[in-house]
Motif scaffolding. Structure first.
Motif, mmCIF file in Angstrom:
data_model
loop_
_atom_site.group_PDB
_atom_site.id
_atom_site.type_symbol
_atom_site.label_atom_id
_atom_site.label_comp_id
_atom_site.label_asym_id
_atom_site.label_seq_id
_atom_site.Cartn_x
_atom_site.Cartn_y
_atom_site.Cartn_z
ATOM 1 N N GLY A 103 -34.751 37.751 -59.130
ATOM 2 C CA GLY A 103 -33.859 38.769 -58.578
ATOM 3 C C GLY A 103 -32.588 38.923 -59.389
ATOM 4 N N TYR B 186 -31.361 42.281 -61.556
ATOM 5 C CA TYR B 186 -30.065 42.952 -61.442
ATOM 6 C C TYR B 186 -29.471 43.218 -62.821
ATOM 7 C CZ TYR B 186 -25.070 43.593 -60.859
ATOM 8 O OH TYR B 186 -23.797 44.083 -60.951
ATOM 9 N N ALA C 174 -28.342 45.794 -51.219
ATOM 10 C CA ALA C 174 -28.794 44.396 -51.177
ATOM 11 C C ALA C 174 -28.606 43.776 -49.796
ATOM 12 C CB ALA C 174 -28.069 43.579 -52.251
ATOM 13 N N ALA D 175 -35.644 36.557 -53.705
ATOM 14 C CA ALA D 175 -35.415 37.487 -54.816
ATOM 15 C C ALA D 175 -34.275 38.447 -54.491
ATOM 16 C CB ALA D 175 -36.697 38.253 -55.124
ATOM 17 N N LEU D 176 -34.247 38.927 -53.265
ATOM 18 C CA LEU D 176 -33.161 39.822 -52.850
ATOM 19 C C LEU D 176 -31.833 39.073 -52.775
ATOM 20 C CD1 LEU D 176 -35.065 41.838 -50.111
ATOM 21 C CD2 LEU D 176 -34.263 42.698 -52.325
ATOM 22 N N LEU E 283 -30.555 38.982 -56.330
ATOM 23 C CA LEU E 283 -30.010 40.277 -56.741
ATOM 24 C C LEU E 283 -28.664 40.533 -56.071
ATOM 25 C CD1 LEU E 283 -32.005 43.521 -57.241
ATOM 26 C CD2 LEU E 283 -29.871 43.605 -55.967
#
Length: 697
Positions: free
Chosen positions: A43, A47, A59, A89-90, A93
């Motif tokens: 993530g 980005y 996000a 993963a989020l 980011l």
């Protein structure tokens, strides 16, 4: 290499699980936890690879939704694991974007000489003088900036200076350099996250307007400078700077010849004070403390020896980290070492994959901007390979019951195996970041690492203890002998055929596949881990598929490279740009390159290349005779509309001013154009350029 170089070999490998357990899904139930930091890393990299900044709300909303999906699917094993990977993963980011939002915006760097005032936050000792970082800086008496300014002082400017002093100096300042080619390393991103706004050089002597009150930071800095000065005074100029680097972290004083010798031999990690060094220091202190505690019956009956040894080792590691500057790699290594010591005290494995996962997760939360950098990628890949490798075959190096010859042979084999694992795992990332490979790194490390662990650093630690008695020369002499031996090894290995192989830049997707494959190989167990071989092979093959451009124009148009048959001709205008030339070397690593001044080979300011397809014009006056049927026209000066025609690509000084470095690749009758602006996109660390910009065609 990290602290695992010492810890993994000291730890007894865990017994493999029973064959039946490998076939059961329960054996892998807990392995998904190990992949959560991998998802978070993906993530973060996603980005930094975006070409446009996502909305600030995206996000957080996505994280909440992913957490809700995870809650709903909690009782479904497959869905739960996929949702957890997506959530992390989020998180990666979002954490990276949040870090970018916390940083102050870039500053507008004025042209010409400016007066810089502010407070000195750090001082770097260079081979050619000093470099200062000025925080809370003001330009020409303006408001205080949110970013620092770094200035190289004039040679001979020996004004007494300490961190915290308020200063004033007149200097030329420059905005962050643009990448030398589209897709090249972004110095603007580095300076953005490091808090720098501009760099430059002084045109006059620096004035100290206010001396800072003594503090622990300034005292520590002066102590480090005093140690470095005494080491340099007591040792020869070839070995003294390396010794000073290992003891104080001031690596800028190492001569270029010695530094390049270490790089060519694959020993650059010895000059970069980090995990290897703190592992040696703390390992030596742990062994010494445990040995000394063994002589005290009083202590042995009341406190476990490993607890005392761990406390002594950690305290020594903190002191060594302070002496070497508390920079990011040493802080990361100290955190890893503390985790190892905590495992020893708790009676758990000294270093495990779960511990590595926790360390990676914590570091990514603290410094997500470190993930795209070479230090993070190389160190964690090396530690992962060491842990997984010794977990799989570590018992083969067990010396129990062997004679002295067997023990010696197995120790040498274990050292070679360690170098193979750590160097082999980090080499693809080094090749991606630095575009070079050192094939003889195992041979060099087989000799240099034991010298560092058994002679150089122990002697340096003794020298630090003897310095208050002014007897440090007694320990610096053997330290110098060890460094001289390492230099001899580095020079010998560097003279071997193909000791340093330069490779071309690679796109990012092969390295991502390679990282995924290494994660599968290292984190899974049994035959299922072999699934990681396919991404590794595809990634390695993909790294070789990069194609050099047919035309490349530097960010200032002072350098132009054109493929002309079997030769790539690089034309120089104005003064030679050695830095950009060095950056271009890997781009054309597999081509025959000829560098010449444009004025020497272009009659009347005009040159034609590639059977007339590319036309080079020294300036607008050279276009008075027309541009013929050239498909590409290049000029280091503004052409102001000259040679414009349908289907023709015109690149002049204004083009690179708008879009940075430009590369063109010919494919039959088509021309594929890539600009640095298209690659970097519109991001917080990219300078605000005009709205008009080229798109890749």
């Amino acid at each position: 290499m990290d602290v695992a170089l010492i810890a993994v070999r000291a730890a007894k490998p865990a017994a493999p699980p029973p064959p039946g357990a490998l076939r059961s899904s329960a054996a892998y139930a807990g392995r998904i936890v190990l992949f959560l930091p991998v998802a978070m890393m993906a993530g973060i990299l996603l980005y930094f690879d975006l070409r446009a900044e996502p909305p600030a709300w995206l996000a957080p909303v996505a994280i909440v939704l992913a957490a809700g999906v995870l809650t709903v699917l909690w009782r479904r094993p497959v869905g739960r694991r996929l949702a957890a990977l997506a959530l992390f993963a989020l998180l990666g980011l979002g954490r990276a974007q949040w870090q970018a939002m916390l940083m102050p915006p870039p500053i507008v760097v004025p042209h010409g000489v400016v007066t810089v005032t502010g407070r000195v936050s750090s001082i770097d000792l260079l081979a050619t003088g000093r470099r200062v970082r000025i925080a809370a800086s003001r330009l020409n008496g303006g408001p205080a900036l949110g970013r620092a300014v770094r200035i190289k002082l004039r040679r001979g400017d020996d004004v007494r200076l300490a961190a915290g002093d308020s200063v004033r100096v007149r200097a030329f300042l420059f905005a962050p350099s643009r990448p030398a080619y589209p897709g090249g390393w972004s110095f603007g991103r580095d300076q953005f996250f490091s808090g720098l706004g501009a760099v430059g050089f002084a045109v006059g002597k620096l004035d100290v307007t206010r001396v800072a009150a003594p503090g622990w930071g300034g005292a520590l800095r002066r102590l480090r400078e005093t140690i470095a000065a005494r080491v340099l005074a007591a040792m020869p100029p070839t070995t003294g700077p390396i010794a000073a680097t290992l003891l104080t972290g001031f690596e800028e004083s190492i001569p270029a010849r010695e530094r390049q010798a270490f790089i060519t031999a694959g020993l650059a990690h010895i000059l970069a004070v980090a995990g290897l060094h703190i592992g040696i220091v703390m390992g030596a202190l742990f062994a010494l403390a445990r040995f000394c505690v063994g002589w005290s019956e009083f202590l042995l009956l009341r406190v476990p020896a490993k607890v005392i040894a761990s406390a002594v080792a950690f305290a020594g590691g903190v002191v060594y980290a302070a002496l070497t500057g508390f920079h990011v790699p040493i802080e990361r290594s100290l955190a890893m070492a503390a985790l190892v010591l905590l495992g020893i005290v708790a009676g758990r494995r000294a270093l495990s994959l779960r511990g590595l996962a926790v360390a990676a997760f914590v570091l990514m939360l603290i410094e997500p901007q470190a993930v795209p950098g070479p230090s993070f990628q190389m160190s964690f890949s090396a530690v992962l390979a060491l842990i997984a490798g010794y977990e799989a075959v570590g018992r083969r190096f067990d010396t129990e019951g062997a004679g002295w010859r067997g023990r010696l042979g197995r120790h040498i084999a274990a050292l070679a195996f360690t170098s193979l694992l750590a160097g082999g795992a980090s080499m693809p990332f080094a090749a991606y970041q630095f575009q070079q490979v050192q094939p003889y790194y195992i041979l060099a490390n087989l000799i240099a690492v034991p010298l560092t662990a058994l002679v150089v650093l122990p002697a340096g630690m003794v020298a630090l203890v003897l310095m208050p008695l002014h007897l440090e020369v007694l320990a610096l002499a053997p330290m110098g002998w060890g460094i001289a031996a390492m230099l001899a090894v580095a020079r010998f290995v560097g003279q071997l055929p193909h000791a340093l192989i330069v490779i071309g830049p690679s796109p990012g997707w092969p390295v991502a596949l390679l990282g995924l494959g290494m994660a599968l190989l290292g984190l899974l167990r049994g035959r299922v881990r072999l699934a990681g071989l396919a991404p590794v092979v595809i990634g390695l093959a993909g790294m070789m598929l990069g194609r050099a451009p047919d035309v490349l124009v530097s960010p200032t148009a002072s350098l132009v490279a054109v493929r002309d048959g079997a030769v790539v001709r690089i034309l120089e205008t104005r003064r030679p740009d050695q830095y950009t030339l060095a950056q271009w070397r890997p781009v054309f690593a597999h081509d025959r390159v000829a560098v010449a001044r444009a004025a020497d080979i272009c009659a009347g300011g005009r040159c034609r290349f590639d059977h007339g397809r590319v036309l080079y014009l020294a300036d607008a006056t050279a276009a008075e005779n027309g541009c013929g049927d050239a498909r590409v026209v290049i000029s280091p000066e503004p052409l102001r509309g000259a040679c414009r025609a349908r289907g023709r690509y015109v690149i002049d000084r204004f083009s690179v001013w708008r879009d940075g470095a430009i590369a063109l690749r010919f494919a039959g009758g088509r021309v594929r154009l890539t600009t640095d602006r298209w690659v970097q996109g519109v991001r917080p660390w990219v300078a605000a350029w005009p709205k008009r910009w080229h798109r890749r065609q």
